[in-house]
Write a protein that holds these residues in place. Structure first.
Motif, PDB file in Angstrom:
ATOM      1  N   LEU A  71       0.842  -1.194   0.000  1.00  0.00           N
ATOM      2  CA  LEU A  71       0.000   0.000   0.000  1.00  0.00           C
ATOM      3  C   LEU A  71       0.880   1.248   0.000  1.00  0.00           C
ATOM      4  CD1 LEU A  71      -2.737  -1.057   2.572  1.00  0.00           C
ATOM      5  CD2 LEU A  71      -2.716  -1.353   0.100  1.00  0.00           C
ATOM      6  N   PHE A  73       0.845   5.605  -0.437  1.00  0.00           N
ATOM      7  CA  PHE A  73       0.059   6.843  -0.399  1.00  0.00           C
ATOM      8  C   PHE A  73       0.863   7.926  -1.094  1.00  0.00           C
ATOM      9  CE2 PHE A  73      -1.393  10.759   1.774  1.00  0.00           C
ATOM     10  CZ  PHE A  73      -2.728  10.705   1.388  1.00  0.00           C
ATOM     11  N   ARG A  78       3.076   2.724   3.062  1.00  0.00           N
ATOM     12  CA  ARG A  78       2.225   2.743   4.245  1.00  0.00           C
ATOM     13  C   ARG A  78       2.080   1.384   4.916  1.00  0.00           C
ATOM     14  NH1 ARG A  78       2.376   7.607   6.183  1.00  0.00           N
ATOM     15  NH2 ARG A  78       1.733   9.205   4.698  1.00  0.00           N
ATOM     16  N   ILE A  90      -8.023   2.701   2.404  1.00  0.00           N
ATOM     17  CA  ILE A  90      -8.372   4.049   1.944  1.00  0.00           C
ATOM     18  C   ILE A  90      -8.184   4.125   0.432  1.00  0.00           C
ATOM     19  CG2 ILE A  90      -7.755   6.483   2.103  1.00  0.00           C
ATOM     20  CD1 ILE A  90      -6.847   5.948   4.964  1.00  0.00           C
ATOM     21  N   PHE A  92      -7.371   6.347  -1.531  1.00  0.00           N
ATOM     22  CA  PHE A  92      -6.213   7.106  -2.007  1.00  0.00           C
ATOM     23  C   PHE A  92      -4.944   6.251  -2.053  1.00  0.00           C
ATOM     24  CE2 PHE A  92      -8.640  10.890  -0.276  1.00  0.00           C
ATOM     25  CZ  PHE A  92      -8.999  11.351  -1.532  1.00  0.00           C
ATOM     26  N   TYR A  93      -4.996   5.106  -1.398  1.00  0.00           N
ATOM     27  CA  TYR A  93      -3.836   4.211  -1.432  1.00  0.00           C
ATOM     28  C   TYR A  93      -3.781   3.504  -2.789  1.00  0.00           C
ATOM     29  CZ  TYR A  93      -3.161   4.532   3.641  1.00  0.00           C
ATOM     30  OH  TYR A  93      -2.915   4.964   4.917  1.00  0.00           O
ATOM     31  N   SER A  94      -2.582   3.431  -3.346  1.00  0.00           N
ATOM     32  CA  SER A  94      -2.376   2.598  -4.532  1.00  0.00           C
ATOM     33  C   SER A  94      -1.891   1.226  -4.067  1.00  0.00           C
ATOM     34  CB  SER A  94      -1.361   3.233  -5.480  1.00  0.00           C
ATOM     35  OG  SER A  94      -0.115   3.427  -4.834  1.00  0.00           O
TER      36      SER A  94
END
Length: 297
Positions: A71, A73, A78, A90, A92-94
């Protein structure tokens, strides 16, 4: 400033089925508000509920057993999620997935020189897996290519540390206790696993098993080394035959003396020993000669 190796840590993620349930609930509530209580403020609340539904469903991803998710950000690491099944993080996490299953790598036949400089062919089978997903993803460019390159280098270095076979013998014809590639199977395998683990540590790779799968002299010296091995086998066999023959002759002489069957002087003992050794050590069947006279004629 020295580079600090990446370190895997657990990411904060949640069960994906709960996110689906919340998304369905907010979506159903938004539809109910639009249909049952139409109005300007209701439309705004319904839009927020639809956005909440999209937020809940956008963060869903699925992991199979022995699979992990990296993960990020906006490029910042993260954490890693190793929980299998439907997960949520979330939006927004890739998310990048990486396999942590055990993998098998069979090296090509490598032509190298052993400890004594003899050209040999060697190959190995290596079982490995990703242990630290952060190091595998961020500390090396391509961890799979890294494993292939370092494995080949380790096998080459291993071959140069040991002789192919033990060709040194003592005065009794016995081989020395030197560890070789052919005779020291367990020791060589342990040394290879240790070196591979040291090389793979930078990429967060763990070595599960490593063994040689092919070991042979290079074709240009294979015939010569085979003849040498055959000659050594013949010498070793002859040494055993001579040792056994000497013991049998000794027993024969002692038996004759103890029973008093014949009295031999030193010259006749030497002749008898010579005849017995010739009979016992010969490659062919002995042809007996019957002496019709006395022992001394």
């Amino acid at each position: 400033m020295a580079h600090q190796p990446a370190q895997e840590r657990q990411a904060r993620t949640y069960n994906g089925f709960g996110a689906i349930a919340l998304g369905l609930l907010s979506g159903a509530l938004a539809i109910w508000l639009v249909m049952e209580r139409p109005g300007g403020s209701t439309i705004g609340i319904a839009l927020l509920l639809f956005l909440a539904t999209a937020w809940c469903w956008a963060g869903l991803y699925m992991l199979q057993p022995n699979q992990a998710a990296i993960l990020l950000f906006f490029g910042s690491y993260r954490g890693t999620d190793r929980s299998e099944g439907l997960r949520w993080a979330i939006p927004f996490y890739s998310t990048g997935k990486i396999s942590v299953r055990a993998r098998n790598f069979n090296s090509e036949k490598l032509k190298v020189n052993d400890l004594r400089g003899n050209p040999i062919e060697i190959a190995a089978a290596i079982v490995w897996r990703v242990e630290d997903t952060a190091r595998a993803s961020f500390d090396v460019e391509n961890y799979e290519a890294y494993v292939l390159t370092q494995a080949e280098a380790a096998v080459r270095h291993l071959a140069s540390r040991y002789a192919y076979d033990n060709l040194q013998v003592d005065e009794h014809g016995n081989a020395s206790a030197e560890i070789t590639l052919r005779s020291g199977t367990e020791e060589v395998a342990l040394a290879m696993r240790t070196e591979l683990q040291a090389r793979f540590a930078q990429a967060g790779i763990s070595v599960l098993d490593a063994k040689l799968t092919h070991l042979a002299y290079a074709p240009e010296i294979a015939g010569t080394m085979l003849r040498r091995q055959q000659a050594e086998a013949v010498v070793a066999a002859r040494s055993k035959i001579v040792q056994g023959a000497v013991g049998m002759v000794e027993l024969a002489l002692k038996g004759l003396e103890q029973r008093g069957l014949v009295d031999l002087d030193d010259e006749r003992k030497a002749a008898m020993v010579s005849n017995l050794l010739v009979v016992l050590c010969s490659d062919h069947d002995a042809t007996p000669v019957v002496n019709a006279g006395t022992l001394y004629t």
